[in-house]
Design an enzyme around this catalytic site. Structure first.
Site, short mmCIF file in Angstrom:
data_model
loop_
_atom_site.label_atom_id
_atom_site.label_comp_id
_atom_site.label_asym_id
_atom_site.label_seq_id
_atom_site.Cartn_x
_atom_site.Cartn_y
_atom_site.Cartn_z
N HIS A 92 0.81 -1.24 0.00
CA HIS A 92 0.00 0.00 0.00
C HIS A 92 0.84 1.28 0.00
O HIS A 92 0.30 2.37 -0.14
CB HIS A 92 -0.95 0.02 1.20
CG HIS A 92 -0.29 0.40 2.49
ND1 HIS A 92 0.47 -0.47 3.22
CD2 HIS A 92 -0.25 1.57 3.17
CE1 HIS A 92 0.94 0.14 4.29
NE2 HIS A 92 0.53 1.38 4.30
C1 UD1 Z 1 -2.15 5.99 5.32
C2 UD1 Z 1 -0.89 6.50 6.01
C3 UD1 Z 1 0.11 5.37 6.14
C4 UD1 Z 1 -0.50 4.13 6.78
C5 UD1 Z 1 -1.76 3.76 6.01
C6 UD1 Z 1 -2.45 2.57 6.65
C7 UD1 Z 1 -0.37 8.86 5.57
C8 UD1 Z 1 0.52 9.78 4.82
N1 UD1 Z 1 -0.26 7.54 5.24
O1 UD1 Z 1 -1.79 5.64 4.00
O2 UD1 Z 1 1.19 5.81 6.94
O3 UD1 Z 1 0.44 3.08 6.73
O4 UD1 Z 1 -2.65 4.87 6.02
O5 UD1 Z 1 -3.44 2.05 5.80
O6 UD1 Z 1 -1.12 9.29 6.40
N2 UD1 Z 1 -8.89 5.48 0.28
C9 UD1 Z 1 -10.12 4.90 0.10
N3 UD1 Z 1 -10.84 4.61 1.22
C10 UD1 Z 1 -10.40 4.89 2.48
C11 UD1 Z 1 -9.16 5.50 2.64
C12 UD1 Z 1 -8.40 5.79 1.53
O7 UD1 Z 1 -10.54 4.63 -1.02
O8 UD1 Z 1 -11.12 4.62 3.46
C13 UD1 Z 1 -8.07 5.76 -0.93
C14 UD1 Z 1 -8.17 7.19 -1.40
O9 UD1 Z 1 -8.11 7.21 -2.79
C15 UD1 Z 1 -6.92 7.84 -0.86
C16 UD1 Z 1 -5.93 6.69 -0.89
O10 UD1 Z 1 -6.70 5.52 -0.61
O11 UD1 Z 1 -6.52 8.93 -1.62
C17 UD1 Z 1 -4.82 6.81 0.13
O12 UD1 Z 1 -5.36 7.04 1.44
P1 UD1 Z 1 -4.50 7.87 2.54
O13 UD1 Z 1 -5.20 7.85 3.83
O14 UD1 Z 1 -4.16 9.19 1.95
O15 UD1 Z 1 -3.14 7.08 2.61
P2 UD1 Z 1 -2.87 5.54 2.86
O16 UD1 Z 1 -2.18 5.01 1.66
O17 UD1 Z 1 -4.07 4.79 3.33
#
Ligand code: UD1
Length: 388
Positions: free
Chosen positions: A237
């Site tokens: 991820h």
């Molecule tokens: C975040 C944390 C990371 C952690 C991870 C655990 C930061 C910078 N990164 O990364 O340290 O290891 O969480 O999972 O804070 N999305 C969905 N549904 C959700 C959440 C996210 O579809 O419920 C998608 C969205 O397109 C979003 C992307 O996933 O833009 C990334 O989500 P984000 O929370 O920005 O970062 P993670 O990769 O989850």
């Protein structure tokens, strides 16, 4: 004492669980009168990225839901900062607790520090020395504004010392129950002189206390028709793996090559799903992509597997605790003790094209990240230092 706990992303719901349990226990046993106020920033919002953990662990409904959702790093962090500040001004907590290294960690810590409120950072002092990782920026900055730096092992205590923080309590060795009150009473909670202490890792507390529950609650092994130690697990991820198509292809090719025809289950993060839809390469047919799973399902999958390939920090430790060989799909890791233990190897250092035979030092099993009582130590220290 009023503690505000700030969570927002999947691993933080897991880390908050033992803290909330200890607070409840202390309130019942010794009437410590801790008021636990929970903020969910809304960074993760899909059912199987958020609510599934609240339901599984029986975590209370958040007192505040900031609903920030997904956005660019700047926008997301800014929204968390702004909305958290409003809550902190209203609640006036004695201490604000943040977890790990996400944008929710940094936004929450900054909001509190700017209001001169003490920040307690759970999982302090970790470093990858790779500032292209958003998490590395979040960790460094959060540590810089924290008053209590709760480290999961000795390495991060030493790291903080090299960055100019005061020497860790007990020379960075795990603190014992006996030492807690004395340390707490001596603490001045001076923002200019933060406390650095090795409490052990709250994730180990979770694993130790939920294995039986996982056995009862999860039916994923039967549901997927699996046999013990006959399959592997894959998770990816990290943006450095998913957001660069060339790197993503390299990882896919490495994984396909190593696993051969072994059956692999891959609970796919939404970020990875989007990237995989766009990238021009495919995982082998024996790598089964499934939706993200609950903590209990994941632990049951991992425990029954005989190989983990991952870029997750938490899972590198879980595989170490469960004695499952792990190949880390990253250039470096913050969890260097797992490499030293022999149960984990960075994929760059793994030159073979078949499943590695990693067998670590069984005697050190479980001891590198505390004794499973990290949450008790953290809350005891806060009570000793902050309760009036
Ligand atoms: C975040 C944390 C990371 C952690 C991870 C655990 C930061 C910078 N990164 O990364 O340290 O290891 O969480 O999972 O804070 N999305 C969905 N549904 C959700 C959440 C996210 O579809 O419920 C998608 C969205 O397109 C979003 C992307 O996933 O833009 C990334 O989500 P984000 O929370 O920005 O970062 P993670 O990769 O989850």
């Amino acid at each position: 004492m009023k503690i505000i706990n700030i969570v927002g992303a999947r691993p933080q719901f897991i880390k908050y669980f033992p803290i909330s349990r200890v607070i409840k226990h202390f309130n019942r046993q010794v009437d410590s009168g801790i008021n636990d106020v929970l903020i969910h920033t809304g960074q993760h919002y899909d059912y199987n990225m958020s609510k599934i953990f609240f339901d599984g662990f029986g975590i209370k409904e958040p007192d505040y839901h900031l609903e920030v959702g997904s956005a660019t790093h700047g926008e997301q962090t800014a929204e968390i900062l702004k909305k958290t500040e409003a809550v902190l001004l209203e609640e006036k907590p004695d201490v604000v607790m943040v977890y790990g290294d996400t944008n929710s960690t940094l936004g929450g810590a900054l909001a509190a520090a700017k209001l001169h409120m003490p920040v307690a950072h759970v999982e302090a002092g970790l470093r990858s020395f790779n500032k292209y990782m958003p998490e590395e920026i979040n960790r460094i900055l959060t540590d810089q504004v924290s008053t209590c730096l709760f480290c999961p092992s000795k390495h991060p205590v030493n790291q903080l010392e090299t960055e100019g923080f005061a020497a860790g309590i007990n020379n960075g060795e795990l603190v014992t129950e006996k030492m807690l009150t004395r340390i707490g009473e001596q603490m001045k909670f001076d923002k200019n002189n933060p406390l650095v202490v090795n409490t052990g890792d709250v994730m180990y507390d979770v694993l130790l206390t939920t294995q039986e529950i996982a056995e009862k609650k999860s039916n994923i092994i039967d549901k997927l028709g699996l046999h013990e130690k006959e399959f592997g697990i894959l998770t990816i991820h990290r943006p450095e793996n998913t957001d660069n198509p060339e790197k993503f292809k390299e990882i896919v090719s490495f994984v396909n090559n190593v696993v051969g025809d072994k059956k692999i289950f891959f609970p796919m993060h939404p970020r990875t799903k989007k990237a995989y839809d766009d990238v021009n390469c495919t995982f082998a047919d024996n790598i089964k992509i499934i939706d993200p799973v609950s903590y209990f399902d994941l632990i049951m999958l991992l425990k029954n597997s005989n190989l983990l390939l991952t870029d997750s920090g938490g899972m590198q430790k879980e595989s170490y605790w469960l004695r499952v060989p792990c190949i880390t799909l990253r250039e470096e890791t913050e969890w260097i003790e797992t490499l030293e233990s022999g149960w984990n190897i960075l994929y760059r250092d793994y030159s073979g094209s078949h499943i590695p035979d990693l067998v670590g030092d069984k005697d050190s099993q479980g001891l590198l990240y505390g004794d499973g009582h990290a949450a008790e130590k953290i809350i005891s220290l806060l009570i000793a230092g902050f309760a009036t």
